[in-house]
Design a protein around this motif. Structure first.
Motif, PDB file in Angstrom:
ATOM      1  N   THR A  11       0.840  -1.194   0.000  1.00  0.00           N
ATOM      2  CA  THR A  11       0.000   0.000   0.000  1.00  0.00           C
ATOM      3  C   THR A  11       0.876   1.245   0.000  1.00  0.00           C
ATOM      4  N   LYS A  12       0.302   2.374  -0.428  1.00  0.00           N
ATOM      5  CA  LYS A  12       1.030   3.639  -0.501  1.00  0.00           C
ATOM      6  C   LYS A  12       0.495   4.610   0.545  1.00  0.00           C
ATOM      7  N   SER A  13       1.367   5.061   1.442  1.00  0.00           N
ATOM      8  CA  SER A  13       0.930   5.976   2.488  1.00  0.00           C
ATOM      9  C   SER A  13       0.678   7.383   1.950  1.00  0.00           C
ATOM     10  N   GLY A  14       1.254   7.709   0.803  1.00  0.00           N
ATOM     11  CA  GLY A  14       1.111   9.054   0.263  1.00  0.00           C
ATOM     12  C   GLY A  14      -0.125   9.259  -0.594  1.00  0.00           C
ATOM     13  N   ALA A  15      -0.997   8.255  -0.675  1.00  0.00           N
ATOM     14  CA  ALA A  15      -2.178   8.377  -1.522  1.00  0.00           C
ATOM     15  C   ALA A  15      -3.138   9.442  -0.985  1.00  0.00           C
ATOM     16  N   ARG A  16      -3.189   9.598   0.337  1.00  0.00           N
ATOM     17  CA  ARG A  16      -4.030  10.634   0.940  1.00  0.00           C
ATOM     18  C   ARG A  16      -3.193  11.880   1.213  1.00  0.00           C
ATOM     19  N   LEU A  17      -3.826  13.031   1.105  1.00  0.00           N
ATOM     20  CA  LEU A  17      -3.117  14.293   1.288  1.00  0.00           C
ATOM     21  C   LEU A  17      -2.853  14.554   2.764  1.00  0.00           C
ATOM     22  N   SER A  18      -1.726  15.179   3.032  1.00  0.00           N
ATOM     23  CA  SER A  18      -1.415  15.610   4.395  1.00  0.00           C
ATOM     24  C   SER A  18      -0.860  17.031   4.319  1.00  0.00           C
ATOM     25  N   PHE A  19      -1.004  17.766   5.406  1.00  0.00           N
ATOM     26  CA  PHE A  19      -0.587  19.163   5.402  1.00  0.00           C
ATOM     27  C   PHE A  19       0.418  19.432   6.520  1.00  0.00           C
ATOM     28  N   HIS A  20       1.294  20.432   6.292  1.00  0.00           N
ATOM     29  CA  HIS A  20       2.192  20.935   7.323  1.00  0.00           C
ATOM     30  C   HIS A  20       1.676  22.297   7.770  1.00  0.00           C
ATOM     31  N   GLN A  21       1.985  22.645   9.015  1.00  0.00           N
ATOM     32  CA  GLN A  21       1.620  23.973   9.503  1.00  0.00           C
ATOM     33  C   GLN A  21       2.766  24.943   9.239  1.00  0.00           C
ATOM     34  N   VAL A  22       2.415  26.109   8.709  1.00  0.00           N
ATOM     35  CA  VAL A  22       3.415  27.105   8.310  1.00  0.00           C
ATOM     36  C   VAL A  22       3.094  28.442   8.979  1.00  0.00           C
ATOM     37  N   HIS A  23       4.128  29.110   9.504  1.00  0.00           N
ATOM     38  CA  HIS A  23       3.978  30.449  10.073  1.00  0.00           C
ATOM     39  C   HIS A  23       4.016  31.439   8.919  1.00  0.00           C
ATOM     40  N   GLU A  24       2.853  31.933   8.533  1.00  0.00           N
ATOM     41  CA  GLU A  24       2.746  32.736   7.311  1.00  0.00           C
ATOM     42  C   GLU A  24       3.616  33.992   7.318  1.00  0.00           C
ATOM     43  N   PRO A  25       3.696  34.771   8.428  1.00  0.00           N
ATOM     44  CA  PRO A  25       4.520  36.001   8.387  1.00  0.00           C
ATOM     45  C   PRO A  25       5.989  35.748   8.080  1.00  0.00           C
ATOM     46  N   THR A  26       6.561  34.621   8.574  1.00  0.00           N
ATOM     47  CA  THR A  26       7.989  34.360   8.362  1.00  0.00           C
ATOM     48  C   THR A  26       8.242  33.306   7.289  1.00  0.00           C
ATOM     49  N   GLY A  27       7.217  32.577   6.892  1.00  0.00           N
ATOM     50  CA  GLY A  27       7.394  31.537   5.892  1.00  0.00           C
ATOM     51  C   GLY A  27       8.191  30.353   6.384  1.00  0.00           C
ATOM     52  N   LYS A  28       8.090  30.027   7.670  1.00  0.00           N
ATOM     53  CA  LYS A  28       8.822  28.903   8.237  1.00  0.00           C
ATOM     54  C   LYS A  28       7.866  27.823   8.748  1.00  0.00           C
ATOM     55  N   ARG A  29       8.350  26.569   8.723  1.00  0.00           N
ATOM     56  CA  ARG A  29       7.578  25.457   9.266  1.00  0.00           C
ATOM     57  C   ARG A  29       7.430  25.610  10.775  1.00  0.00           C
ATOM     58  N   ILE A  30       6.280  25.254  11.273  1.00  0.00           N
ATOM     59  CA  ILE A  30       6.038  25.273  12.719  1.00  0.00           C
ATOM     60  C   ILE A  30       6.502  23.953  13.310  1.00  0.00           C
ATOM     61  N   ARG A  31       7.322  24.034  14.362  1.00  0.00           N
ATOM     62  CA  ARG A  31       7.804  22.856  15.068  1.00  0.00           C
ATOM     63  C   ARG A  31       7.179  22.815  16.459  1.00  0.00           C
ATOM     64  N   TYR A  32       7.115  21.626  17.026  1.00  0.00           N
ATOM     65  CA  TYR A  32       6.557  21.482  18.361  1.00  0.00           C
ATOM     66  C   TYR A  32       7.676  21.187  19.352  1.00  0.00           C
ATOM     67  N   GLU A  33       7.716  21.973  20.417  1.00  0.00           N
ATOM     68  CA  GLU A  33       8.737  21.804  21.435  1.00  0.00           C
ATOM     69  C   GLU A  33       8.193  20.926  22.547  1.00  0.00           C
ATOM     70  N   LYS A  34       9.068  20.099  23.113  1.00  0.00           N
ATOM     71  CA  LYS A  34       8.685  19.286  24.261  1.00  0.00           C
ATOM     72  C   LYS A  34       8.989  20.089  25.513  1.00  0.00           C
ATOM     73  N   VAL A  35       7.926  20.386  26.282  1.00  0.00           N
ATOM     74  CA  VAL A  35       8.080  21.224  27.464  1.00  0.00           C
ATOM     75  C   VAL A  35       7.489  20.533  28.684  1.00  0.00           C
ATOM     76  N   VAL A  36       7.974  20.923  29.854  1.00  0.00           N
ATOM     77  CA  VAL A  36       7.444  20.453  31.131  1.00  0.00           C
ATOM     78  C   VAL A  36       6.822  21.653  31.843  1.00  0.00           C
ATOM     79  N   PRO A  37       5.556  21.539  32.298  1.00  0.00           N
ATOM     80  CA  PRO A  37       4.930  22.667  33.003  1.00  0.00           C
ATOM     81  C   PRO A  37       5.786  23.140  34.169  1.00  0.00           C
ATOM     82  N   GLY A  38       6.054  24.430  34.222  1.00  0.00           N
ATOM     83  CA  GLY A  38       6.855  24.992  35.298  1.00  0.00           C
ATOM     84  C   GLY A  38       8.348  24.874  35.081  1.00  0.00           C
ATOM     85  N   VAL A  39       8.758  24.155  34.052  1.00  0.00           N
ATOM     86  CA  VAL A  39      10.182  23.965  33.767  1.00  0.00           C
ATOM     87  C   VAL A  39      10.552  24.588  32.429  1.00  0.00           C
ATOM     88  N   GLY A  40       9.696  24.349  31.418  1.00  0.00           N
ATOM     89  CA  GLY A  40       9.964  24.858  30.086  1.00  0.00           C
ATOM     90  C   GLY A  40      10.509  23.776  29.173  1.00  0.00           C
TER      91      GLY A  40
END
Length: 269
Positions: A11-40
């Motif tokens: 099977t092909k995993s790319g048959a369905r469309l997927s999207f990335h989140q982009v920060h429009e003002p800077t034109g950069k990909r949005i990344r997710y940071e791993k944080v701990v509450p109260g620690v950062g």
């Protein structure tokens, strides 16, 4: 009898469309940071895996502890049982792989196995290892070749009976049943996958094409990513002769596969 083969995802995993989140003002990909509450933000080497045994209570596991449990791949799949295809409910099938003959020397034995399974109308069952985990596989003819489908384990499938407990047991009206049978008969025809399409995906593709023509695509800044999920080529040696001679195999001795592209051939027992 040993049959070297290679496995390829069916099977092909790319048959369905997927999207990335982009920060429009800077034109950069949005990344997710791993944080701990109260620690950062925290460093990756400070993160361990936790298994929740009750609300708010976890057993912590180190990566090294989990790696030590991974099963070594040994490039084999031993077929230890043969069943009729209809004995396996579709809910048990998980992911299909094409099993292609690995080299000219394997083609004759490969064809013998394929035709024997087709003539007996049986499916071969066995266990193998892929990427450090154990799987149950069902091997069956597929056109001119063989298809290996991984199966779910018993604890991965929910019991259906409780969900259908409230369904009425009374017999349906005979006239309505006859009408339903007639409608089914009128609509019955051979299955053709191409007759069905994903209208939402088609509409999104059309929207993307229209926007590309209206406005040039935007260049997005992003780091080179490697998700480690490239297609795995697995060598598989089917020890059919030993399985037939040995009967029931002990649970602790399933066959295994390796992720390399070269085949280690074993002599038939």
């Amino acid at each position: 009898m040993s049959v070297p083969v290679k496995l390829y995802p069916a099977t092909k995993s790319g048959a369905r469309l997927s999207f990335h989140q982009v920060h429009e003002p800077t034109g950069k990909r949005i990344r997710y940071e791993k944080v701990v509450p109260g620690v950062g933000p925290v460093e990756a080497h400070d993160i361990v895996k936790g298994y929740e045994i009750s609300s708010g209570r976890y057993v912590l596991l180190e990566d090294e502890e989990l790696d030590a449990l991974k099963i070594e791949a040994k490039k084999t799949l031993d077929l230890i049982q043969f069943v009729d295809h209809h004995e396996i409910d579709p809910i048990w099938f998980d992911r299909p792989y094409y099993a292609a003959a690995d080299g000219d020397l394997a083609e004759e034995a490969y064809a013998v196995l394929r035709d024997a399974l087709r003539a007996t109308k049986k499916v071969g069952l066995g266990q193998f290892v892929m990427r450090g985990r154990e799987y149950v596989g069902a091997l069956k003819p597929c056109g001119d070749g063989l298809l290996l489908e991984t199966l779910r384990f018993a604890d991965e499938v929910r019991e259906a009976a409780p969900l259908f407990a409230d369904v009425a047991d009374e017999e349906p009206d005979e006239e309505l049943l006859d009408l339903a049978k007639e409608l089914i008969g009128r609509k019955a025809k051979p299955f053709k996958p191409e007759a069905f399409s994903d209208s939402y995906t088609d509409a999104v593709k059309a929207l993307i094409d229209a926007k590309r023509k209206k406005k040039p695509p935007v260049d997005i800044e992003e780091d080179e990513l490697d998700d480690g999920r490239g297609a795995k080529v697995i060598d598989l040696v089917e020890a059919l002769k030993r399985s037939v001679r040995g009967g029931d195999e002990p649970k602790g001795g399933p066959a295994k596969t390796a992720s390399g592209s070269k085949t280690s051939k074993r002599k038939a027992g």
